[in-house]
Design a protein around this motif. Structure first.
Motif: not given
Ligand code: GRF
Length: 187
Positions: A121, A125, A156-157, A159-160, A164-165, A168
């Motif tokens: 993750h 990112i 993925i936004t 804010n992620d 948070s990833v 999800k």
């Protein structure tokens, strides 16, 4: 009745999902005959809590040969559900197309040696990926290289963050793992 052996190293929420979906009939005609852990972990506790046969084989160079000794001959599918040891090539060949793994990214991206848990993750990112997801695939001697059975993505936004990833991804895993197991079992 199809017999499953589940391998775990961690908290075992995917194991729990498999237990629950066998219980509620989403995975029909299957039973978990054994849970194997390669270290003390909550996954092992979950097996005990559900009265599923379980064994701890400490990780290390003898793991695959010890594992071969405990896997029942009538096993239809070996499921790696958050399992961190690498299985020996010989073991993978013996159980060709009968071992599946869940990976917390969209393979072939973000797979291979060292790509597990938060490392995946963080890398997703850092690479500013627009999407991630989960993949269920057959296990071969090449790490994360076996044929893909099922894969699902999410966006993925901005804010992620890695955490948070991860959350999800887990939700996607709970969705596709039972589906992939059914597919492989021919359900
Ligand atoms: C999952 O994200 C799986 O993809 C990875 O390890 C994690 C295991 O989670 N291989 P859990 O132990 O099932 O909660």
């Amino acid at each position: 009745m199809k017999n499953l052996v589940i391998l775990v190293s961690g908290s075992g929420t995917n194991l729990q999902r498999i237990i629950d979906t066998i219980d509620n009939g989403e995975i029909p005609n299957a039973k978990i005959s054994l849970v194997v852990a390669d270290r003390e972990c909550y996954g092992l506790e979950r097996a005990k809590n559900h009265n599923i046969s379980n064994v701890l084989i400490p990780r290390g160079k003898n793991f695959s040969s010890e594992l071969s000794k405990v896997i029942p001959e009538n096993t239809d599918l070996i499921v790696l559900a958050g399992f961190l040891s690498i299985l020996k090539p010989e073991f993978c060949e013996n159980w060709d197309r009968k071992i599946i793994n869940i990976h917390p990214a969209l393979l072939p991206k973000f797979g291979g040696k060292g790509m597990w848990g938060h490392h995946v993750h963080n890398a997703v990112i850092e690479a500013k990926e627009k999407e991630s997801g989960a993949t269920v695939h057959f296990v071969t001697s090449g790490i994360d290289e076996g044929e893909i059975i099922l894969q699902k993505s999410f966006s993925i936004t901005e804010n992620d963050i890695p955490e948070s990833v991860a959350e999800k991804v887990h939700l996607i895993e709970y969705e596709i793992f039972p589906e992939a197991i059914n597919k492989v079992l021919g359900n």
